[in-house]
Design a protein around this motif. Structure first.
Motif, PDB file in Angstrom:
ATOM      1  N   LYS A  44       0.822  -1.210   0.000  1.00  0.00           N
ATOM      2  CA  LYS A  44       0.000   0.000   0.000  1.00  0.00           C
ATOM      3  C   LYS A  44       0.861   1.269   0.000  1.00  0.00           C
ATOM      4  O   LYS A  44       0.648   2.142  -0.841  1.00  0.00           O
ATOM      5  CB  LYS A  44      -0.967  -0.038   1.199  1.00  0.00           C
ATOM      6  CG  LYS A  44      -1.941   1.105   1.207  1.00  0.00           C
ATOM      7  CD  LYS A  44      -2.910   1.018   0.066  1.00  0.00           C
ATOM      8  CE  LYS A  44      -3.968   2.090   0.216  1.00  0.00           C
ATOM      9  NZ  LYS A  44      -4.730   2.293  -0.975  1.00  0.00           N
ATOM     10  N   GLU A  47       2.530   1.488  -3.385  1.00  0.00           N
ATOM     11  CA  GLU A  47       1.585   1.862  -4.446  1.00  0.00           C
ATOM     12  C   GLU A  47       1.249   3.345  -4.371  1.00  0.00           C
ATOM     13  O   GLU A  47       1.174   4.024  -5.387  1.00  0.00           O
ATOM     14  CB  GLU A  47       0.302   1.027  -4.340  1.00  0.00           C
ATOM     15  CG  GLU A  47       0.483  -0.411  -4.766  1.00  0.00           C
ATOM     16  CD  GLU A  47      -0.785  -1.232  -4.569  1.00  0.00           C
ATOM     17  OE1 GLU A  47      -1.843  -0.655  -4.256  1.00  0.00           O
ATOM     18  OE2 GLU A  47      -0.706  -2.459  -4.723  1.00  0.00           O
ATOM     19  N   ASP A  48       1.050   3.842  -3.130  1.00  0.00           N
ATOM     20  CA  ASP A  48       0.760   5.273  -2.957  1.00  0.00           C
ATOM     21  C   ASP A  48       1.920   6.119  -3.464  1.00  0.00           C
ATOM     22  O   ASP A  48       1.714   7.120  -4.154  1.00  0.00           O
ATOM     23  CB  ASP A  48       0.490   5.599  -1.486  1.00  0.00           C
ATOM     24  CG  ASP A  48      -0.848   5.055  -1.007  1.00  0.00           C
ATOM     25  OD1 ASP A  48      -1.669   4.661  -1.871  1.00  0.00           O
ATOM     26  OD2 ASP A  48      -1.070   5.023   0.221  1.00  0.00           O
ATOM     27  N   LEU A  50       4.161   5.289  -5.665  1.00  0.00           N
ATOM     28  CA  LEU A  50       4.244   5.172  -7.131  1.00  0.00           C
ATOM     29  C   LEU A  50       3.154   6.002  -7.805  1.00  0.00           C
ATOM     30  O   LEU A  50       3.393   6.631  -8.837  1.00  0.00           O
ATOM     31  CB  LEU A  50       4.139   3.707  -7.554  1.00  0.00           C
ATOM     32  CG  LEU A  50       5.350   2.831  -7.228  1.00  0.00           C
ATOM     33  CD1 LEU A  50       5.069   1.377  -7.591  1.00  0.00           C
ATOM     34  CD2 LEU A  50       6.586   3.331  -7.942  1.00  0.00           C
ATOM     35  N   GLN A  51       1.960   6.005  -7.208  1.00  0.00           N
ATOM     36  CA  GLN A  51       0.867   6.817  -7.766  1.00  0.00           C
ATOM     37  C   GLN A  51       1.202   8.306  -7.682  1.00  0.00           C
ATOM     38  O   GLN A  51       0.987   9.055  -8.633  1.00  0.00           O
ATOM     39  CB  GLN A  51      -0.435   6.550  -7.015  1.00  0.00           C
ATOM     40  CG  GLN A  51      -1.183   5.344  -7.502  1.00  0.00           C
ATOM     41  CD  GLN A  51      -2.516   5.200  -6.784  1.00  0.00           C
ATOM     42  OE1 GLN A  51      -2.643   5.562  -5.613  1.00  0.00           O
ATOM     43  NE2 GLN A  51      -3.507   4.673  -7.475  1.00  0.00           N
ATOM     44  N   LYS A  52       1.733   8.736  -6.546  1.00  0.00           N
ATOM     45  CA  LYS A  52       2.102  10.141  -6.381  1.00  0.00           C
ATOM     46  C   LYS A  52       3.179  10.523  -7.393  1.00  0.00           C
ATOM     47  O   LYS A  52       3.132  11.595  -7.992  1.00  0.00           O
ATOM     48  CB  LYS A  52       2.602  10.408  -4.964  1.00  0.00           C
ATOM     49  CG  LYS A  52       1.503  10.445  -3.934  1.00  0.00           C
ATOM     50  CD  LYS A  52       2.062  10.733  -2.560  1.00  0.00           C
ATOM     51  CE  LYS A  52       0.961  10.724  -1.509  1.00  0.00           C
ATOM     52  NZ  LYS A  52       1.479  10.979  -0.161  1.00  0.00           N
ATOM     53  N   ALA A  54       3.827   9.063 -10.302  1.00  0.00           N
ATOM     54  CA  ALA A  54       3.243   9.065 -11.645  1.00  0.00           C
ATOM     55  C   ALA A  54       2.415  10.328 -11.875  1.00  0.00           C
ATOM     56  O   ALA A  54       2.496  10.947 -12.944  1.00  0.00           O
ATOM     57  CB  ALA A  54       2.376   7.818 -11.838  1.00  0.00           C
ATOM     58  N   LEU A  55       1.644  10.731 -10.862  1.00  0.00           N
ATOM     59  CA  LEU A  55       0.847  11.946 -10.973  1.00  0.00           C
ATOM     60  C   LEU A  55       1.752  13.169 -11.127  1.00  0.00           C
ATOM     61  O   LEU A  55       1.499  14.040 -11.959  1.00  0.00           O
ATOM     62  CB  LEU A  55      -0.052  12.098  -9.745  1.00  0.00           C
ATOM     63  CG  LEU A  55      -0.989  13.298  -9.736  1.00  0.00           C
ATOM     64  CD1 LEU A  55      -1.987  13.200 -10.895  1.00  0.00           C
ATOM     65  CD2 LEU A  55      -1.723  13.390  -8.419  1.00  0.00           C
TER      66      LEU A  55
END
Length: 108
Positions: A44, A47-48, A50-52, A54-55
Motif C-alpha cells: 500500500k 503503491e501510494d 508510485l501513484q504520487k 506518476a501523478l
C-alpha cells in the motif's frame, strides 16, 4: 514486566528503520518474514508512492508541454513583429530617399 523509556525508544527506532527499509527494498525476504503478512503490508505505501510519482510526472509533462506551446507562440509573435517593423523600416527608407531626391532637385 515494565517497559522503560529506553526500550520504547529502541522499539520505535526499530519500527522506523523497518518502515524505511520497506520503502527502499519492498521485496526483501527479511521484511516478508518480519512483517508476518508477506508483501501485502508494504504494498500500500509503495503503491501510494508510485501513484504520487506518476501523478507528479504527468503534471510535470503537461506543464512542460504548456511552457513549450507558450514559448512557440511568443516566438511567433516576435517574428511577426519583426516582419512588420522591417516593412515599416523599408517604407520609411523609401520615403526618406524620395524626400532627399525632391530636396536635391529644388536646391539645384
Amino acid at each position: 514486566m515494565a517497559v522503560t523509556g529506553d526500550e520504547t525508544e529502541a522499539g520505535s527506532v526499530a519500527a522506523g528503520d523497518l518502515a524505511n527499509s520497506q520503502l527502499r527494498n519492498p521485496t526483501s525476504n527479511r521484511l516478508k518474514a518480519e512483517s508476518g503478512v508477506g508483501s501485502l503490508g508494504s504494498q500500500k505505501p509503495l503503491e501510494d508512492a508510485l501513484q504520487k510519482r506518476a501523478l507528479r510526472l504527468m503534471k510535470n509533462r503537461e506543464a512542460a508541454r504548456e511552457c513549450r506551446r507558450k514559448k512557440k507562440e511568443y516566438v511567433r509573435c516576435l517574428e511577426n513583429r519583426v516582419a512588420v517593423l522591417e516593412q515599416q523600416n523599408k517604407t520609411l527608407i523609401d520615403e526618406l530617399r524620395a524626400l532627399k531626391d525632391i530636396y536635391q532637385h529644388k536646391v539645384e
